[in-house]
Design a protein around this motif. Sequence first.
Motif, short mmCIF file in Angstrom:
data_model
loop_
_atom_site.label_atom_id
_atom_site.label_comp_id
_atom_site.label_asym_id
_atom_site.label_seq_id
_atom_site.Cartn_x
_atom_site.Cartn_y
_atom_site.Cartn_z
N GLY A 253 -3.00 -7.80 -8.76
CA GLY A 253 -3.41 -6.89 -7.70
C GLY A 253 -2.32 -5.96 -7.21
N PHE A 254 -1.13 -6.01 -7.85
CA PHE A 254 0.00 -5.22 -7.39
C PHE A 254 -0.03 -3.80 -7.96
CE2 PHE A 254 1.39 -9.66 -7.37
CZ PHE A 254 1.79 -9.80 -6.06
N ASP A 255 0.65 -2.89 -7.29
CA ASP A 255 0.75 -1.50 -7.73
C ASP A 255 2.03 -1.34 -8.55
OD1 ASP A 255 0.82 1.19 -8.14
OD2 ASP A 255 0.54 1.76 -6.04
N ASN A 256 1.91 -1.57 -9.84
CA ASN A 256 3.08 -1.46 -10.71
C ASN A 256 3.51 0.00 -10.89
OD1 ASN A 256 1.89 -4.19 -11.53
ND2 ASN A 256 3.83 -4.15 -12.63
N GLN A 257 2.55 0.86 -11.15
CA GLN A 257 2.88 2.24 -11.51
C GLN A 257 3.66 2.96 -10.43
OE1 GLN A 257 -0.53 4.62 -12.49
NE2 GLN A 257 0.68 6.35 -13.18
N HIS A 258 3.24 2.80 -9.18
CA HIS A 258 3.86 3.55 -8.10
C HIS A 258 4.97 2.80 -7.38
CE1 HIS A 258 -0.26 5.32 -8.51
NE2 HIS A 258 0.47 6.41 -8.55
N VAL A 259 5.06 1.48 -7.58
CA VAL A 259 6.05 0.71 -6.84
C VAL A 259 6.95 -0.11 -7.77
CG1 VAL A 259 6.45 -0.92 -4.94
CG2 VAL A 259 4.47 0.59 -4.87
N PHE A 260 6.42 -1.20 -8.36
CA PHE A 260 7.27 -2.14 -9.09
C PHE A 260 8.02 -1.48 -10.25
CE2 PHE A 260 4.68 -6.20 -7.90
CZ PHE A 260 5.12 -6.06 -6.59
N ASP A 261 7.36 -0.59 -10.99
CA ASP A 261 7.99 0.05 -12.15
C ASP A 261 8.48 1.46 -11.85
OD1 ASP A 261 7.58 -2.19 -13.76
OD2 ASP A 261 5.56 -1.55 -14.29
N ASN A 262 8.49 1.82 -10.59
CA ASN A 262 8.96 3.14 -10.17
C ASN A 262 10.45 3.05 -9.83
OD1 ASN A 262 9.50 5.60 -9.00
ND2 ASN A 262 7.95 5.44 -7.39
N ILE A 263 11.29 3.72 -10.61
CA ILE A 263 12.74 3.60 -10.41
C ILE A 263 13.17 4.17 -9.07
CG2 ILE A 263 13.24 3.61 -12.88
CD1 ILE A 263 14.07 6.54 -12.60
N ASN A 264 12.33 4.98 -8.44
CA ASN A 264 12.68 5.58 -7.16
C ASN A 264 12.19 4.76 -5.97
OD1 ASN A 264 13.92 7.94 -8.28
ND2 ASN A 264 11.87 8.71 -8.77
N ALA A 265 11.46 3.67 -6.22
CA ALA A 265 10.98 2.83 -5.12
C ALA A 265 12.15 2.12 -4.46
CB ALA A 265 9.97 1.82 -5.65
N THR A 266 12.13 2.05 -3.15
CA THR A 266 13.20 1.37 -2.42
C THR A 266 12.94 -0.13 -2.39
OG1 THR A 266 12.07 1.54 -0.29
CG2 THR A 266 13.46 3.40 -0.96
N ASP A 267 13.97 -0.89 -2.06
CA ASP A 267 13.82 -2.34 -1.94
C ASP A 267 12.75 -2.68 -0.91
OD1 ASP A 267 15.93 -2.28 -3.67
OD2 ASP A 267 17.27 -3.53 -2.48
N SER A 268 12.77 -1.97 0.21
CA SER A 268 11.79 -2.27 1.26
C SER A 268 10.37 -1.94 0.81
CB SER A 268 12.14 -1.50 2.54
OG SER A 268 12.09 -0.10 2.32
N GLU A 269 10.18 -0.92 -0.01
CA GLU A 269 8.84 -0.58 -0.52
C GLU A 269 8.34 -1.67 -1.47
OE1 GLU A 269 8.87 4.32 -0.41
OE2 GLU A 269 9.75 3.25 -2.13
N ILE A 270 9.24 -2.22 -2.26
CA ILE A 270 8.86 -3.31 -3.16
C ILE A 270 8.46 -4.54 -2.36
CG2 ILE A 270 9.69 -4.87 -4.97
CD1 ILE A 270 11.53 -2.53 -5.88
#
Length: 314
Positions: A253-270
């Motif tokens: 159920g996680f959002d990989n494309q926009h969060v987990f596998d996004n190199i620009n995602a911050t630690d807090s967003e993950i």
Amino acid sequence: MLKDELLKVYRHEDIGYVPVFPSDYNIISNPLIREKGFGGGLDWFGVNWTQSEGMTAVTPVPGEVVLKDVCRWREEVVFPNLEELPWEDMAASDTADWDRENKITLAMLECGPFERLQSLMGFENSLVALYDEPEETKALIDAITAHRERLIRLVCKYYNPDVVCLHDDFGAGDRMLISPQLWREFFKDSVKRLTETAHECGTFYEHHSCGFIRPIVPELVEIGIDAINPMQFSNEVPELKARFGSKLTFCGGFDNQHVFDNINATDSEIREEVRRVYRQLAPGGSYVAFIMTFSDRSMRIINDELRLLQKMGE
């Protein structure tokens, strides 16, 4: 927590704990079951695989196909003799360090009928075959399904898994790879047969499909599958959980494309993505935190957050 308690999640119960894949699992992954040429090379159907620079997974070598004409599959497709594998030795080696008392044992088998058809013919040719030669293509799909049934029976006999998880990706990011109608015509019966085979062997059936598969989820429930992963973000998973949580275990159920596998995602967003999914999917049980990411940084942060949530009892 004991395995018998963890397995209640596959019976769609609320055990007050969210199992985490892979830390709460023993996983079967044996190189002698050569469903892909991992790292490059031939699999047991003669398909040549490669891992291109920048890719996180192997793919068939572009332009190389085992089967050019689906009408010649009986002459050109050689099914591996499963009985020749040293099953007793493989099982003894693979299970030597397993914790069967406290962990769920899951057999993860790749290249289901749709994926195998693509690997043999190439993606474009396999889709054309569904339209140009539907009877011969369906006959090949049935033969691949029978091969998978034999594989399930042997894995269950020698490994005694709690869950059989079969890979067959039917979805792209925002739509299915084939129409729901084509899926019903060519692949619904295959999933049903494989589910029934797993159940006959005394195991739960978990289906893996990446991407958008929302249109066929009600029919997967109808078929009787026990669980599905990774149930990615595009499927509007909370709504599906509300409808089918008493009949289907949701893994992911996680959002990989926009969060987990996004190199620009911050630690807090993950961290917030982990908490968002927990808030939406964990209540009521019938949920596994299935973690799938190719980012080492995300995996570290996710695992830290999961441990924190479990400690807090959330």
